[in-house]
Motif scaffolding. Structure first.
Motif, PDB file in Angstrom:
ATOM      1  N   CYS A   1      43.108  39.624  37.361  1.00 27.00           N
ATOM      2  CA  CYS A   1      42.098  38.673  38.234  1.00 27.00           C
ATOM      3  C   CYS A   1      42.495  38.645  39.807  1.00 27.00           C
ATOM      4  O   CYS A   1      41.606  38.955  40.642  1.00 27.00           O
ATOM      5  CB  CYS A   1      42.050  37.266  37.888  1.00 27.00           C
ATOM      6  N   CYS A   2      43.780  38.736  40.031  1.00 26.71           N
ATOM      7  CA  CYS A   2      44.251  38.873  41.441  1.00 26.71           C
ATOM      8  C   CYS A   2      43.663  40.135  42.069  1.00 26.71           C
ATOM      9  O   CYS A   2      43.262  40.074  43.386  1.00 26.71           O
ATOM     10  CB  CYS A   2      45.826  38.580  41.667  1.00 26.71           C
ATOM     11  N   TYR A   3      43.882  41.035  41.456  1.00 22.83           N
ATOM     12  CA  TYR A   3      43.541  42.453  41.709  1.00 22.83           C
ATOM     13  C   TYR A   3      42.218  42.507  41.952  1.00 22.83           C
ATOM     14  O   TYR A   3      41.447  42.972  43.089  1.00 22.83           O
ATOM     15  CB  TYR A   3      44.029  43.620  40.808  1.00 22.83           C
ATOM     16  N   LEU A   4      41.198  41.958  41.060  1.00 23.14           N
ATOM     17  CA  LEU A   4      39.755  41.959  41.277  1.00 23.14           C
ATOM     18  C   LEU A   4      39.434  41.226  42.488  1.00 23.14           C
ATOM     19  O   LEU A   4      38.482  41.778  43.221  1.00 23.14           O
ATOM     20  CB  LEU A   4      39.191  41.124  40.128  1.00 23.14           C
ATOM     21  N   GLN A   5      40.063  40.199  42.763  1.00 23.88           N
ATOM     22  CA  GLN A   5      39.901  39.040  43.900  1.00 23.88           C
ATOM     23  C   GLN A   5      40.139  40.026  45.302  1.00 23.88           C
ATOM     24  O   GLN A   5      39.189  40.041  46.069  1.00 23.88           O
ATOM     25  CB  GLN A   5      40.976  38.081  43.901  1.00 23.88           C
ATOM     26  N   GLN A   6      41.042  40.738  45.143  1.00 26.95           N
ATOM     27  CA  GLN A   6      41.534  41.477  46.435  1.00 26.95           C
ATOM     28  C   GLN A   6      40.604  42.453  46.532  1.00 26.95           C
ATOM     29  O   GLN A   6      39.960  42.718  47.847  1.00 26.95           O
ATOM     30  CB  GLN A   6      42.761  42.420  46.259  1.00 26.95           C
ATOM     31  N   GLN A   7      40.103  43.278  45.590  1.00 20.51           N
ATOM     32  CA  GLN A   7      39.026  44.184  45.831  1.00 20.51           C
ATOM     33  C   GLN A   7      37.759  43.732  46.044  1.00 20.51           C
ATOM     34  O   GLN A   7      37.079  44.126  47.017  1.00 20.51           O
ATOM     35  CB  GLN A   7      39.026  45.105  44.515  1.00 20.51           C
ATOM     36  N   ILE A   8      37.494  42.530  45.362  1.00 20.89           N
ATOM     37  CA  ILE A   8      35.853  42.212  45.580  1.00 20.89           C
ATOM     38  C   ILE A   8      35.800  41.635  47.167  1.00 20.89           C
ATOM     39  O   ILE A   8      34.991  41.801  47.836  1.00 20.89           O
ATOM     40  CB  ILE A   8      35.567  41.126  44.603  1.00 20.89           C
ATOM     41  N   GLU A   9      36.854  40.744  47.783  1.00 22.50           N
ATOM     42  CA  GLU A   9      36.955  40.397  48.811  1.00 22.50           C
ATOM     43  C   GLU A   9      36.861  41.345  50.036  1.00 22.50           C
ATOM     44  O   GLU A   9      36.275  41.178  50.964  1.00 22.50           O
ATOM     45  CB  GLU A   9      38.005  39.276  49.079  1.00 22.50           C
ATOM     46  N   LYS A  10      36.975  42.621  49.539  1.00 23.01           N
ATOM     47  CA  LYS A  10      37.033  43.425  50.927  1.00 23.01           C
ATOM     48  C   LYS A  10      35.651  43.892  51.088  1.00 23.01           C
ATOM     49  O   LYS A  10      35.168  44.679  51.920  1.00 23.01           O
ATOM     50  CB  LYS A  10      37.484  44.950  50.267  1.00 23.01           C
ATOM     51  N   SER A  11      34.643  43.409  50.107  1.00 24.47           N
ATOM     52  CA  SER A  11      33.257  43.801  50.146  1.00 24.47           C
ATOM     53  C   SER A  11      32.769  42.387  50.958  1.00 24.47           C
ATOM     54  O   SER A  11      31.645  42.260  51.145  1.00 24.47           O
ATOM     55  CB  SER A  11      32.389  43.768  49.033  1.00 24.47           C
ATOM     56  N   GLY A  12      33.589  41.600  51.272  1.00 26.87           N
ATOM     57  CA  GLY A  12      33.062  40.339  52.040  1.00 26.87           C
ATOM     58  C   GLY A  12      32.724  39.016  51.260  1.00 26.87           C
ATOM     59  O   GLY A  12      32.193  38.152  51.688  1.00 26.87           O
ATOM     60  N   ASP A  13      32.732  39.313  49.842  1.00 26.08           N
ATOM     61  CA  ASP A  13      32.545  38.128  49.101  1.00 26.08           C
ATOM     62  C   ASP A  13      33.859  37.244  48.998  1.00 26.08           C
ATOM     63  O   ASP A  13      35.085  37.325  49.414  1.00 26.08           O
ATOM     64  CB  ASP A  13      32.284  38.475  47.608  1.00 26.08           C
ATOM     65  N   GLU A  14      33.603  35.942  48.530  1.00 23.44           N
ATOM     66  CA  GLU A  14      34.725  34.977  48.558  1.00 23.44           C
ATOM     67  C   GLU A  14      35.198  34.735  47.140  1.00 23.44           C
ATOM     68  O   GLU A  14      34.143  34.374  46.256  1.00 23.44           O
ATOM     69  CB  GLU A  14      34.139  33.712  49.258  1.00 23.44           C
ATOM     70  N   VAL A  15      36.168  34.869  46.802  1.00 25.96           N
ATOM     71  CA  VAL A  15      36.629  34.763  45.164  1.00 25.96           C
ATOM     72  C   VAL A  15      37.529  33.708  44.982  1.00 25.96           C
ATOM     73  O   VAL A  15      38.431  33.471  45.510  1.00 25.96           O
ATOM     74  CB  VAL A  15      37.106  36.279  44.721  1.00 25.96           C
ATOM     75  N   THR A  16      37.311  32.842  44.046  1.00 28.68           N
ATOM     76  CA  THR A  16      38.045  31.668  43.718  1.00 28.68           C
ATOM     77  C   THR A  16      38.670  32.047  42.400  1.00 28.68           C
ATOM     78  O   THR A  16      37.935  32.467  41.334  1.00 28.68           O
ATOM     79  CB  THR A  16      37.304  30.339  43.520  1.00 28.68           C
ATOM     80  N   LEU A  17      39.890  31.742  42.224  1.00 31.37           N
ATOM     81  CA  LEU A  17      40.424  32.187  40.812  1.00 31.37           C
ATOM     82  C   LEU A  17      40.788  30.698  40.274  1.00 31.37           C
ATOM     83  O   LEU A  17      41.278  29.833  40.732  1.00 31.37           O
ATOM     84  CB  LEU A  17      41.561  32.922  40.847  1.00 31.37           C
ATOM     85  N   ALA A  18      40.648  30.372  38.903  1.00 28.16           N
ATOM     86  CA  ALA A  18      41.055  29.328  38.110  1.00 28.16           C
ATOM     87  C   ALA A  18      41.380  29.386  36.554  1.00 28.16           C
ATOM     88  O   ALA A  18      40.678  30.416  36.201  1.00 28.16           O
ATOM     89  CB  ALA A  18      39.856  28.313  38.108  1.00 28.16           C
ATOM     90  N   SER A  19      42.561  28.993  36.231  1.00 22.56           N
ATOM     91  CA  SER A  19      43.052  29.113  34.804  1.00 22.56           C
ATOM     92  C   SER A  19      42.389  28.196  33.909  1.00 22.56           C
ATOM     93  O   SER A  19      42.291  26.973  34.198  1.00 22.56           O
ATOM     94  CB  SER A  19      44.394  28.833  34.982  1.00 22.56           C
ATOM     95  N   LEU A  20      41.863  29.020  32.808  1.00 22.33           N
ATOM     96  CA  LEU A  20      41.021  28.116  31.779  1.00 22.33           C
ATOM     97  C   LEU A  20      42.191  27.480  30.936  1.00 22.33           C
ATOM     98  O   LEU A  20      42.104  26.596  30.152  1.00 22.33           O
ATOM     99  CB  LEU A  20      40.465  29.024  30.923  1.00 22.33           C
ATOM    100  N   ASN A  21      43.554  28.002  30.940  1.00 21.67           N
ATOM    101  CA  ASN A  21      44.579  27.311  30.212  1.00 21.67           C
ATOM    102  C   ASN A  21      44.965  25.806  30.843  1.00 21.67           C
ATOM    103  O   ASN A  21      45.436  24.947  29.999  1.00 21.67           O
ATOM    104  CB  ASN A  21      45.804  28.140  30.443  1.00 21.67           C
ATOM    105  N   ASP A  22      44.633  25.675  32.139  1.00 22.76           N
ATOM    106  CA  ASP A  22      44.818  24.281  32.636  1.00 22.76           C
ATOM    107  C   ASP A  22      43.355  23.489  32.493  1.00 22.76           C
ATOM    108  O   ASP A  22      43.648  22.247  32.863  1.00 22.76           O
ATOM    109  CB  ASP A  22      44.929  24.747  34.028  1.00 22.76           C
ATOM    110  N   GLY A  23      42.662  23.771  31.784  1.00 27.39           N
ATOM    111  CA  GLY A  23      41.249  22.768  31.538  1.00 27.39           C
ATOM    112  C   GLY A  23      40.791  22.572  33.139  1.00 27.39           C
ATOM    113  O   GLY A  23      40.824  21.436  33.373  1.00 27.39           O
ATOM    114  N   PRO A  24      40.502  23.670  33.651  1.00 26.37           N
ATOM    115  CA  PRO A  24      39.948  23.532  35.132  1.00 26.37           C
ATOM    116  C   PRO A  24      38.764  22.469  35.106  1.00 26.37           C
ATOM    117  O   PRO A  24      37.792  22.440  34.653  1.00 26.37           O
ATOM    118  CB  PRO A  24      39.592  24.822  35.467  1.00 26.37           C
ATOM    119  N   GLU A  25      38.845  21.602  36.319  1.00 26.90           N
ATOM    120  CA  GLU A  25      37.893  20.858  36.761  1.00 26.90           C
ATOM    121  C   GLU A  25      37.139  21.657  37.843  1.00 26.90           C
ATOM    122  O   GLU A  25      37.492  21.417  39.205  1.00 26.90           O
ATOM    123  CB  GLU A  25      38.515  19.477  37.404  1.00 26.90           C
TER     124      GLU A  25
END
Ligand code: FMN
Length: 175
Positions: free
Chosen positions: A19-43
């Protein structure tokens, strides 16, 4: 610029690394990427994002139950937006099980879920025996032995084909 959220479930961190790698690659195209863990039951407020991606690893034949719960609870918003799912597992190291339509875990996931993601990917995971607790090490070595994989207890091998992850980053950017 699109706002993208990638939600992930990981046990030993490899799916998070993808996911961190995807974030880095996608952000090169100008998009903004947020990561969140489902293990923590994200709000998280999924409505705040333009695109939703979910990634989960396999352990003892299953994706984490929290993945299914999250998807069921957020089905309507998921279906409204461009969305994608990827699975990380060890059998995907085998070429004949490395595609969404040939990977048994991804196929099982699609049969179990009402959600049918618009984009799909499968990535081969990582095996690092020294990292696991005794029982897990024993069990995954047994699984590897059964599936003709490496069984040397010092094995630390990343089967992930990062060029496939690059391609998926492009798919997410374009979806
Ligand atoms: C205890 C254990 C059980 C596993 N069970 C399976 C399995 O049943 N099938 C499979 O393809 N991979 C299996 N794997 C491999 C994982 O899916 C792979 O190591 C993946 O990279 C884990 O990702 P994570 O670190 O994000 O949890 C297992 C790994 C461990 C440590």
């Amino acid at each position: 610029m699109a706002r993208i959220i990638i939600l992930y479930s990981t046990t030993d961190g490899h799916t998070r690394e993808i996911c961190c790698y995807l974030q880095q690659q996608i952000e090169k195209s100008g998009d903004e990427v947020t990561l969140a863990s489902l293990n923590d039951g994200p709000e998280v407020d999924l409505e705040a994002f333009d695109k939703i991606v979910i990634g989960a690893s396999i352990r003892y034949g299953k994706h984490n139950a929290k993945v299914y719960k999250f998807i069921e609870e957020n089905l309507s918003v998921l279906n409204k937006k461009p969305n994608a799912f990827f699975s990380v597992n060890a059998v995907a190291r085998k070429l004949e099980k490395a595609q969404p339509d040939t990977n048994p875990y991804l196929q099982k996931f699609l049969k179990q879920m009402e959600w049918q993601p618009k984009e799909l990917a499968v990535f081969a995971g990582k095996i690092d025996y020294q990292m696991y607790r005794f029982v897990d090490r024993f069990m995954i070595r047994f699984i590897m032995w059964m599936t003709k994989g490496p069984t040397d207890p010092n094995t630390n091998i990343e089967f992930t084909d990062w060029s496939q992850v690059d391609k998926f980053a492009q798919v997410i950017h374009e979806m």
